[in-house]
Structures are given as structure tokens and as C-alpha cells.
Design a protein around this motif. Structure first.
Motif, short mmCIF file in Angstrom:
data_model
loop_
_atom_site.label_atom_id
_atom_site.label_comp_id
_atom_site.label_asym_id
_atom_site.label_seq_id
_atom_site.Cartn_x
_atom_site.Cartn_y
_atom_site.Cartn_z
N ALA A 2 14.59 34.03 36.90
CA ALA A 2 13.98 33.58 35.53
C ALA A 2 12.75 32.41 35.77
CB ALA A 2 14.57 32.74 34.15
N GLY A 3 12.97 31.24 36.54
CA GLY A 3 12.38 30.36 36.69
C GLY A 3 10.92 30.15 37.82
N ASN A 4 11.34 31.89 38.48
CA ASN A 4 9.78 31.84 39.23
C ASN A 4 8.89 32.56 38.36
OD1 ASN A 4 11.21 31.16 41.46
ND2 ASN A 4 12.61 32.66 42.00
N LYS A 5 9.25 33.11 37.17
CA LYS A 5 8.37 33.78 36.92
C LYS A 5 7.49 33.20 35.43
CE LYS A 5 11.23 37.82 37.00
NZ LYS A 5 11.77 39.09 36.66
N LYS A 6 6.06 33.33 36.13
CA LYS A 6 5.41 32.59 34.57
C LYS A 6 4.49 33.38 34.57
CE LYS A 6 6.40 28.76 36.94
NZ LYS A 6 7.29 27.25 36.29
N ARG A 7 4.07 32.77 33.03
CA ARG A 7 3.65 34.39 32.23
C ARG A 7 2.16 33.56 31.61
NH1 ARG A 7 6.35 37.53 28.18
NH2 ARG A 7 7.94 38.68 29.19
N GLY A 8 1.31 34.14 30.74
CA GLY A 8 -0.49 33.71 31.19
C GLY A 8 -0.71 35.29 29.99
N GLN A 172 -10.75 42.41 25.91
CA GLN A 172 -9.51 42.30 26.17
C GLN A 172 -8.86 41.65 26.30
OE1 GLN A 172 -9.17 46.26 28.61
NE2 GLN A 172 -10.08 47.04 27.61
N LEU A 173 -7.36 41.18 25.93
CA LEU A 173 -6.73 39.85 25.73
C LEU A 173 -5.78 40.96 26.76
CD1 LEU A 173 -7.71 39.47 23.11
CD2 LEU A 173 -6.93 37.48 23.68
N ILE A 174 -4.89 40.06 27.67
CA ILE A 174 -3.76 40.83 28.72
C ILE A 174 -2.91 39.58 28.63
CG2 ILE A 174 -2.91 41.85 30.74
CD1 ILE A 174 -5.49 43.19 31.10
N GLU A 175 -1.57 39.90 28.84
CA GLU A 175 -0.36 38.68 28.58
C GLU A 175 0.19 39.65 29.67
OE1 GLU A 175 4.45 37.40 26.80
OE2 GLU A 175 2.22 38.47 26.24
N VAL A 176 0.45 38.78 30.79
CA VAL A 176 1.21 38.92 32.43
C VAL A 176 2.28 38.03 32.99
CG1 VAL A 176 -1.46 39.65 33.23
CG2 VAL A 176 -0.75 36.90 33.36
N GLU A 177 2.98 38.84 33.53
CA GLU A 177 4.42 37.45 34.05
C GLU A 177 4.06 37.80 35.98
OE1 GLU A 177 8.50 37.72 32.38
OE2 GLU A 177 8.47 39.60 34.51
N VAL A 178 3.82 36.31 35.95
CA VAL A 178 4.09 36.13 37.91
C VAL A 178 5.29 35.95 38.02
CG1 VAL A 178 2.49 35.76 39.57
CG2 VAL A 178 1.17 36.42 36.84
N ASP A 179 5.33 36.95 39.42
CA ASP A 179 7.08 36.07 39.60
C ASP A 179 6.66 35.70 41.34
OD1 ASP A 179 9.29 35.60 41.62
OD2 ASP A 179 10.18 37.55 40.83
N THR A 180 6.25 33.76 40.79
CA THR A 180 5.83 33.22 42.03
C THR A 180 6.30 33.00 43.05
OG1 THR A 180 7.09 31.27 41.37
CG2 THR A 180 4.80 31.78 40.23
N GLU A 181 7.60 33.57 43.68
CA GLU A 181 8.48 33.82 44.45
C GLU A 181 7.90 34.94 45.71
OE1 GLU A 181 13.06 34.40 45.34
OE2 GLU A 181 12.46 32.99 44.41
N THR A 182 8.14 36.74 44.90
CA THR A 182 6.90 37.30 44.89
C THR A 182 6.12 38.06 45.16
OG1 THR A 182 7.90 39.39 43.56
CG2 THR A 182 9.82 37.95 44.64
N GLY A 183 5.18 37.31 44.54
CA GLY A 183 3.65 37.48 44.27
C GLY A 183 3.49 39.04 43.10
#
Length: 311
Positions: A2-8, A172-183
């Protein structure tokens, strides 16, 4: 983990010209048995043109849709502009309304004589033509058409001023989750607010916006086309890796139609497609603190951006 996943969350905006083609023509015919045809050369590319012609003709004449047959897409039909540039709806539907006005004028002259009222006093609704000043003076649609005595009404007319306009906006507004380990980028939710004037058919409009978002997400994340800069030719060996986002990759959609009926009909084809990729790119930046400089934003490109600085 979970620590590898960033939301924006990111925002994208888009404007589109659109408009209507004044050269579009429509023919509406009313037959003595009460049946009606509405004909134009416009193509239906799956965006509901046939449906809109069908429902607008019925609404303008005040009759059930089952009495109307829309006919589109042949070169022998009255000329209509090409289906492209988000101008089809803004071209065809005003022409249908304008042509139906001419049909009503001819039919109502005969009905007025039969009812002993002024043609200007007549209104059609739910398959009945009646006088505004005296609802007791009325006639059913099929009985009114029988007054034609075997001679159908056929009117060909075109685009009318004031029934459509151009220029729409969407955000449009988009929420994403990015895995910084896998990209890997995972869209979570898309909120789309879209203006396109008068909404003729809410279901097809919602479907059009859904499809535009899907195309925008696919462009931003999956679709990869390699072009020869000298010839402009695509050099992908095949389309095997030209991927579209699938059902299981779809985020939650929240679509808001910002209806502005006073502006008339404006096309909805491309406009909701414009903001998606920009909103997603901004969301990724807000999640990882690094700009992803190219599309598609595949995992390798994301990881390269992270190496250059980011979360």
C-alpha cells in the motif's frame, strides 16, 4: 504494498466549436393513412441520428413515434452534411423542425376549414389536433390526414436560424492511483460536466459521454501508434498492441449534463473526449509529483519520470 500507491486528482477542461451546416435538407411526407416519413442523406454512425430524427418528427407533429419512419444514409435522399466534426445533430435536427413546420401549415389549413377555426389557432398533441380557443373543436391525426383525399403532403426544407449554435465547454476531474513500484496507473473515478445546449435524448447523450471518456482513457494509457516522421506513415507492424481499455479497467463514472436549452442543439460527438487525457495527466502529477511527458503513459514511462524526480 500500500505504501507504493499514491493517489491524486487532476482537472482537464475542453472547448469545442461545432455548429450546424446550413446546407442540410430534410424531406417530411405525410400520407392520407396518417403515416409519416422523414428523410435525409445524413449517415447514422451509431450516435443516434436516426433516433433523433424519429423522435423530433413525432414531437414536432404531435403524434406517436410509431407513425413515423426515419430514413437516412442514401445519396438519393435530400443532401445532408457529412457526419463529422460534431455538427451532424446541429445540422439535421433544426432542419427536421423547420420542415415539420411547413408540413403542419399545409395540413392545418385543411383541418381549419373542416373545424371552422383559424389554422393559427390549431395545435397538435398526442395524436389529436385541436383549437387552442375551443378544445371541443378537435380531430384525430388519422382523420385529419384523411382530409388529404389521396394527395400526400411532401415538404423539403433545410436548416433554420436560431435552433442551434456552436461552442461548448466541458470539465473533467479524475482521481487516479499510481503504483510507484510498478508504474501502473489505475483510474479510480471520473466526474465529467458537459455542456452541449439542448439535450434531445438523455440516454444517448450519457452514452456518448461514457464512450468519449473510455476513448480518452485508452488514448492516455494504452494506445500506442508509432509514426515515421518523414512520411507520416504508421510503422506499427500490426494493431495487436494497440489496446483499448476494457470493462475491468473502467473507473467509476459520474456524468453531469449542464443543459442550456436556450442555446439550441449543439453536437456532442468529440467535445467530451477533449478533457480526459489532460485531467488524467494532471492527476498523475498530483499523485507522484512528476510529469509524465508522453502518451501512452505506460508503466515504463511512469517509472522513467519517477527517476527524474517525484514521489
Amino acid at each position: 504494498g500500500a505504501g507504493n500507491k499514491k493517489r491524486g486528482v487532476g482537472v482537464g477542461v475542453g472547448r469545442w466549436g461545432g455548429g450546424g451546416a446550413r446546407s442540410t435538407k430534410v424531406t417530411v411526407e405525410v400520407f392520407p393513412d396518417g403515416l409519416v416519413t422523414a428523410t435525409t442523406g445524413s449517415q447514422d454512425l451509431g450516435t443516434g441520428v436516426r433516433t433523433m430524427i424519429h423522435q423530433i418528427t413525432a414531437d414536432a407533429l404531435g403524434i406517436p413515434m410509431k407513425l413515423v419512419t426515419p430514413r437516412v444514409g442514401r445519396s438519393t435522399y435530400p443532401f445532408s452534411t457529412a457526419s463529422g466534426g460534431s455538427i451532424t445533430t446541429g445540422s439535421v435536427t433544426p432542419a427536421v423542425v423547420n420542415t415539420c413546420d411547413g408540413v403542419r401549415r399545409q395540413l392545418y389549413e385543411k383541418v381549419a376549414a373542416a373545424l371552422g377555426v383559424s389554422a393559427d389557432d390549431l395545435v397538435g398533441e398526442n395524436g389529436v389536433i385541436s383549437a387552442r380557443s375551443d378544445s371541443g373543436k378537435s380531430i384525430k391525426w388519422k382523420e385529419a390526414c384523411a382530409l388529404l383525399q389521396g394527395q400526400p403532403i411532401s415538404v423539403t426544407d433545410g436548416w433554420a436560424e436560431g435552433l442551434s449554435s456552436s461552442g461548448v465547454a466541458g470539465v473533467q476531474l479524475i482521481e487516479v492511483e499510481v503504483d510507484t513500484e510498478t508504474g501502473r496507473i489505475k483510474p479510480i473515478k471520473v466526474v465529467a460536466v458537459q455542456d452541449f445546449g439542448l439535450c434531445i435524448n438523455r440516454l444517448t447523450s450519457l452514452s456518448q459521454i461514457n464512450g468519449a471518456i473510455i476513448m480518452g482513457l485508452s488514448w492516455a494509457l494504452n494506445e500506442d501508434r508509432t509514426m515515421d516522421p518523414g512520411t507520416g506513415t504508421m510503422v506499427n507492424p500490426n494493431m495487436e498492441n494497440y489496446k483499448l481499455a476494457g470493462t475491468m479497467e473502467m473507473p467509476e463514472f459520474d456524468i453531469v449534463i449542464d443543459e442550456q436549452p436556450e442555446r439550441g442543439v449543439i453536437g456532442l460527438g468529440e467535445p467530451p473526449r477533449v478533457p480526459t487525457a489532460g485531467a488524467l495527466a494532471n492527476a498523475v502529477y498530483n499523485a507522484i509529483g512528476a510529469r509524465v511527458p508522453r502518451m501512452p503513459m505506460t508503466p515504463d514511462v511512469v517509472l522513467e519520470a519517477l527517476k527524474k524526480g517525484g514521489a
